[in-house]
Design an enzyme around this catalytic site. Structure first.
Site, PDB file in Angstrom:
ATOM      1  N   ARG A   1       0.812  -1.222   0.000  1.00  0.00           N
ATOM      2  CA  ARG A   1       0.000   0.000   0.000  1.00  0.00           C
ATOM      3  C   ARG A   1       0.841   1.266   0.000  1.00  0.00           C
ATOM      4  O   ARG A   1       0.318   2.362  -0.198  1.00  0.00           O
ATOM      5  CB  ARG A   1      -1.028  -0.044   1.134  1.00  0.00           C
ATOM      6  CG  ARG A   1      -2.143  -1.052   0.851  1.00  0.00           C
ATOM      7  CD  ARG A   1      -3.182  -1.065   1.958  1.00  0.00           C
ATOM      8  NE  ARG A   1      -2.640  -1.482   3.227  1.00  0.00           N
ATOM      9  CZ  ARG A   1      -2.473  -2.741   3.614  1.00  0.00           C
ATOM     10  NH1 ARG A   1      -2.851  -3.731   2.821  1.00  0.00           N
ATOM     11  NH2 ARG A   1      -1.954  -3.029   4.786  1.00  0.00           N
TER      12      ARG A   1
ATOM     13  N   GLU B   1       4.839 -10.424  14.878  1.00  0.00           N
ATOM     14  CA  GLU B   1       4.271 -10.999  16.095  1.00  0.00           C
ATOM     15  C   GLU B   1       4.524 -12.518  16.118  1.00  0.00           C
ATOM     16  O   GLU B   1       4.928 -13.071  17.135  1.00  0.00           O
ATOM     17  CB  GLU B   1       2.771 -10.702  16.110  1.00  0.00           C
ATOM     18  CG  GLU B   1       2.186 -10.768  17.500  1.00  0.00           C
ATOM     19  CD  GLU B   1       0.709 -10.416  17.475  1.00  0.00           C
ATOM     20  OE1 GLU B   1       0.230  -9.901  16.447  1.00  0.00           O
ATOM     21  OE2 GLU B   1       0.055 -10.680  18.496  1.00  0.00           O
TER      22      GLU B   1
END
Ligand code: AMP
Length: 170
Positions: free
Chosen positions: A58, A95
């Site tokens: 993006r 994560e």
């Protein structure tokens, strides 16, 4: 100029449970919203930019628009394995697991003044890895510009040795 926060849609539990995804597609449909967002992400007027570096994927939407308006070139940083020529890579922890991003070795010349752009500053891992690539090629980061900063994740101190421009803070 007041930025319209309703142009950023929060989608709960996408792409996985617990993530509040910031969807910029309503913003992209609104030309005056895009114009205001671009304005908010621009570096200070006295900042010289030689190249805008955008992060997949993006960062490839508004990054080239910023480059056009700054009258400079655009360089993509992509996920590993996508760029065809010789690359430099950097890995960083997510994560769960890790990610690797790449830049073409000849995309930045030593001394180039670089504006780094991505859609979202979340934990900052991606931006820190991108800065490493730019600096390893001899580039000088003169501004970091994001559409959205997720302030609760406290990434700003990781990159605040550079000027930071953000259109929307959540
Ligand atoms: P980070 O490395 O944690 O700062 O994550 C930044 C990258 O992950 C950006 O390229 C974003 O596109 C994406 N990202 C992270 N969190 C979100 C979120 N809540 N909504 C949309 N994109 C996100």
């Amino acid at each position: 100029m007041e930025l319209n926060e309703s142009l950023i849609r929060t989608v709960q539990d996408f792409p996985k449970p617990g993530i509040q995804f910031k969807d910029i597609t309503p913003l992209l449909k609104d030309p005056s919203g895009v114009k205001q967002c671009l304005h908010a992400m621009m570096p200070d007027p006295d900042t010289v930019v030689d190249v805008v570096v955008g992060i997949e994927s993006r960062g490839f939407i508004l990054g080239p628009m910023m480059a056009q308006s700054l009258n400079c070139g655009f360089v993509p940083i992509r996920k590993k394995g996508k760029l065809p020529h010789q690359t430099l890579e950097a890995s960083y922890d997510l994560e769960y697991g890790s990610a690797t991003i790449e830049i073409h070795r000849d995309a930045i010349q030593p001394g180039d003044r670089v504006l780094l752009h991505d859609d979202v500053l979340a934990t900052g891992g991606t931006a820190v890895a991108a800065v490493k690539l730019i600096e390893a090629l001899g580039g000088k980061v003169v501004c970091c510009s994001f559409i959205i900063e997720l302030s609760a994740l406290k990434a700003r101190p990781l990159i605040d040795r550079y000027p930071i421009k953000v259109a929307y803070q959540f």
